[in-house]
Design an enzyme around this catalytic site. Sequence first.
Site: not given
Ligand code: GLA
Length: 373
Positions: A33-35, A121, A125, A170, A220
């Site tokens: 949760h930093t991106d 998960a 994916s 991701d 989120y």
């Molecule tokens: C999901 C989001 C990412 C990131 C993570 C938490 O995977 O797609 O962008 O924010 O949660 O780190």
Amino acid sequence: MKTRLRDSFFLHYQKDADILVQAPCRINIIGEHTDYNGGLVLPAAINYHIYFAVAQTVTPVVSIYDENKDKRFSYSLDEELDLVGLSQWRKYYYGAIKILQEKHELPGFQVLKVGKAPIGAGISSSAALCCGFIYSLNELFHLGLDRWTIAKLARRVEQEYVGLQCGIMDQFAVLFGESNKALSLNCSDLSYATHDIKLKDYRFMLINSQVKHNLADSAYNERVEEMNEVRRLLGKPDLNAASKEEVLGLPEVLSRRMQHHLFENQRVKSMIAALEDDDYFKAGNILHAGHISLQEYYEVTCEETDFLVETLLDAGAPGARQMGGGFGGCVLALVKEKDAAAITEYCFKEYSNRFNLDLVFYNFEITSGVSTL
Ligand code: GLA
């Protein structure tokens, strides 16, 4: 896999595929949760893949066959579809095609998708699917998109068509993964570095908690909104530049969110150093501290993953934490190779006694990013 893909494509469409593509899922070692807040992340691509076989057609029609679901998605390229009526997996394809059509004239094509990557998960994916699909069309039609462009387009699909206001981690990991390397990405300026993953007599264990709470996407987006509110209150777009006084002066909940952000960035740096120094005790501590922060400061964990992390520690793992977007999904643990079997057995039993659910353990290797086969 190549022959298997070619054969399935032929069976389904009675012709040969032009291009075969594989897209990996990802783990994230630390930096959660930093991106979307311009922070640091440390993901890696893993050998759970989604595969595509694609071919161009003469008619301007899209046909997609998802072999795992045994479902089809077909429409004419000039059709406008109603997003509300589309199931989630179709939104990814439709969104990707619409976004590509903004700049490119696409002819018709046929797609076969095969993959064993588990959904929900927390190993992304969905980014594997979306990046792999865009990459396939890029290869098929020679669109000339580079990997960063594909990553950003795939994120737009997630944000504009699926409704998750996600960051870039991701898509980045799926596209830029390298064999046996973790990737540290600075999400402010998109600079990154690669780090060898040696682990000696330790290894990472990836465990599916088998829960995914359905508030996940909305919660989120709420976190994204909260951090936007922090930016407004601080009057600066760069959260990393906030002073201690500014952070402590925020409303209580927002102050906790910011503390997670700032300390999580520190943890990414410390983790890189710990792995570099083969200090697995320290690496384990960092993982656990990351989990506690997700639990108490960012509040994105759940009873099941909290329990699993503590059980892993009781069983002798140096550290573990919930991974990914949150509210369930996978837990990543660091364990001593020789303890792995006993830890697996202990956790499986404890978890099943407590929640009546069977944990699933994934064996994975760190692999390279999306590529043709
Ligand atoms: C999901 C989001 C990412 C990131 C993570 C938490 O995977 O797609 O962008 O924010 O949660 O780190």
